[in-house]
Design a protein around this motif. Structure first.
Motif, short mmCIF file in Angstrom:
data_model
loop_
_atom_site.label_atom_id
_atom_site.label_comp_id
_atom_site.label_asym_id
_atom_site.label_seq_id
_atom_site.Cartn_x
_atom_site.Cartn_y
_atom_site.Cartn_z
N LYS A 168 0.79 -1.35 0.38
CA LYS A 168 -0.07 -0.14 0.26
C LYS A 168 0.73 1.37 0.03
O LYS A 168 0.63 2.45 -1.26
N TRP A 169 1.99 1.62 0.83
CA TRP A 169 3.10 2.45 0.99
C TRP A 169 3.52 2.65 -0.19
O TRP A 169 3.24 3.62 -0.91
N HIS A 170 4.23 1.74 -1.06
CA HIS A 170 4.82 1.73 -2.18
C HIS A 170 4.04 2.18 -3.72
O HIS A 170 4.92 2.76 -4.09
N THR A 171 2.35 1.61 -3.40
CA THR A 171 1.68 2.35 -4.14
C THR A 171 1.24 4.29 -4.22
O THR A 171 0.97 4.56 -5.01
N ILE A 172 1.54 4.32 -2.78
CA ILE A 172 0.89 5.57 -2.57
C ILE A 172 2.23 6.57 -3.03
O ILE A 172 2.21 7.44 -3.64
#
Length: 407
Positions: free
Chosen positions: A252-256
């Motif tokens: 999720k963080w890397h997608t953000i």
């Protein structure tokens, strides 16, 4: 034969350290006595590092920088190209190493080669130094009979990676230093300077301006809760790093990160450039395309991009072209996709991948330069605005006092 680290006493009673090759620990002690050394400690290099790896304790694992790895690779390639057998080349390089742990590692690799293992399998004893990409290229060089060529490519790759890392480090030093200094200056102003100056206005008996009241409140907050806020920030960073261990949160963080305005473009450029460069040298080293894509995906830093490349690998396995599979990820730049597709059609995929990698490296450096060029003036303007606000908040009561006296 195996490699052993030893500590011994010489004829003068001084302790000496080194690496010795022997069939067993007993044989190593015997060889040391023949050299008029009194053995104190004998330990097999491979077993020692494997035990540390299994225990998860990494303090005494052989630490090899990218520059040292590039130098070792270049030296081995030069000696192999000169006609020396691999084991002799490793022995020569190990004897030239200044770091004892590095020499121990190379001698341990040599001992495995002498026992009949391939160089790639021998290097697998030290996966924290020789990653899968490195070992796959060495294995392909051994199979094709062009080990020196592959090792030179590896040396070029590691040197290029070191140069990129150095450029990033140098580029980040100034903005990081500027940010830390700016925060420290504002904190000192609010905690030490402002209270002494603004405190002189409390006896005026009139209501202070809103800006001065806000400045006093901010100063009191920094004095009372500054250390607590700092501790909370540190704990938040630690907690965030622990959450990144969880695959779902990390995804999720890397997608953000990829969706952020400037940082996302830089991150996407870094990962696509690394993928293109890695796949180009693997393809040039005769590694099969599917294996090359799998290995190249493992060197990517962003797990979102890594998952997309893994999905593209599955599509290529099913018969889709490389260009079409990467196009479906919607992460790679159009120019890179065009060059890859052109290389597939013309049968020059290796050359086009290398050109795409060079193009991505240049674009990545340009994006980093632009990002820093935007960040630095924004930080300067922010700092100037804060200082201007503090000055105005202090001057307004002084002007009021002058008006009262003149009136």
């Amino acid at each position: 034969m195996a490699a052993f680290d030893y500590k011994a006493l010489n004829g003068q009673g001084k302790q000496v350290k080194g690496v010795i090759e022997a069939d067993s620990a007993r044989h190593a002690r015997s060889l040391l006595r023949d050299q008029r050394l009194m053995p104190l400690e004998i330990e097999a290099v491979v077993s020692k590092t494997s035990n540390q790896a299994s225990s998860g304790f990494s303090l005494f694992k052989p630490k090899v920088s990218v520059a040292e790895l590039a130098l070792i690779t270049r030296q081995i390639a030069t000696l192999v190209a000169a006609g020396l057998p691999v084991e002799e080349a490793l022995k020569a390089v190990g004897q030239q190493c200044e770091k004892a742990k590095l020499a121990s590692m190379i001698m341990a690799v040599r001992s495995r080669v002498v026992e009949g293992y391939s160089l790639a399998d021998s290097m697998a004893e030290f996966p924290q130094v020789f990653d899968e990409l490195y070992r796959a290229m060495v294995a392909s060089g051994e199979k094709s009979g062009h080990l020196e060529v592959v090792l030179n490519r590896l040396a070029d790759y590691t040197e290029r990676r070191q140069q990129l890392k150095s450029k990033l480090t140098q580029a980040m030093i100034y903005p990081i230093t500027l940010t830390i200094v700016a925060i420290a200056v504002v904190a000192i102003l609010l905690a030490a300077v402002v209270p002494q100056v603004v405190g002189q206005f409390e006896h005026m008996g009139q209501q202070l301006p809103a800006t001065t009241q806000f400045l006093i409140a901010a100063s009191d907050f920094v004095k009372d809760y500054g250390l607590i806020v700092l501790a909370v920030i540190v704990l938040a960073i630690v907690a965030f790093n622990r959450l990144l261990i969880k695959p779902q949160f990390k995804m999720k963080w890397h997608t953000i990160v990829l969706d952020l305005p400037v940082i996302g473009k830089v991150s996407k450029g870094l990962n696509t450039a690394r993928f293109a460069r890695t796949l180009s040298i693997l393809t040039a080293s005769s590694v099969p395309l599917l294996d090359g894509m799998r290995i190249a995906s493992e060197v990517l830093l962003n797990v979102k991009v890594r998952a997309a490349v893994e999905d593209a690998t599955a599509r290529v396995r099913e018969g889709t072209s490389l260009g079409a599979a990467l196009t479906n990820t919607k992460l790679f730049p159009p120019m890179m996709l065009y060059m890859i597709t052109s290389g597939e059609k013309s049968g020059q995929l290796e050359n086009m991948l290398e050109r795409a990698a060079d193009n991505q490296d240049r674009e990545f450096e340009s994006n980093v330069t632009i990002a820093l060029g935007v960040f630095e003036p924004m930080l300067v303007v922010t700092m100037a605005s804060i200082v201007l606000f503090i000055v105005l908040a202090i001057l307004q009561p002084i002007l009021q006092l002058n008006n009262m006296i003149s009136g």
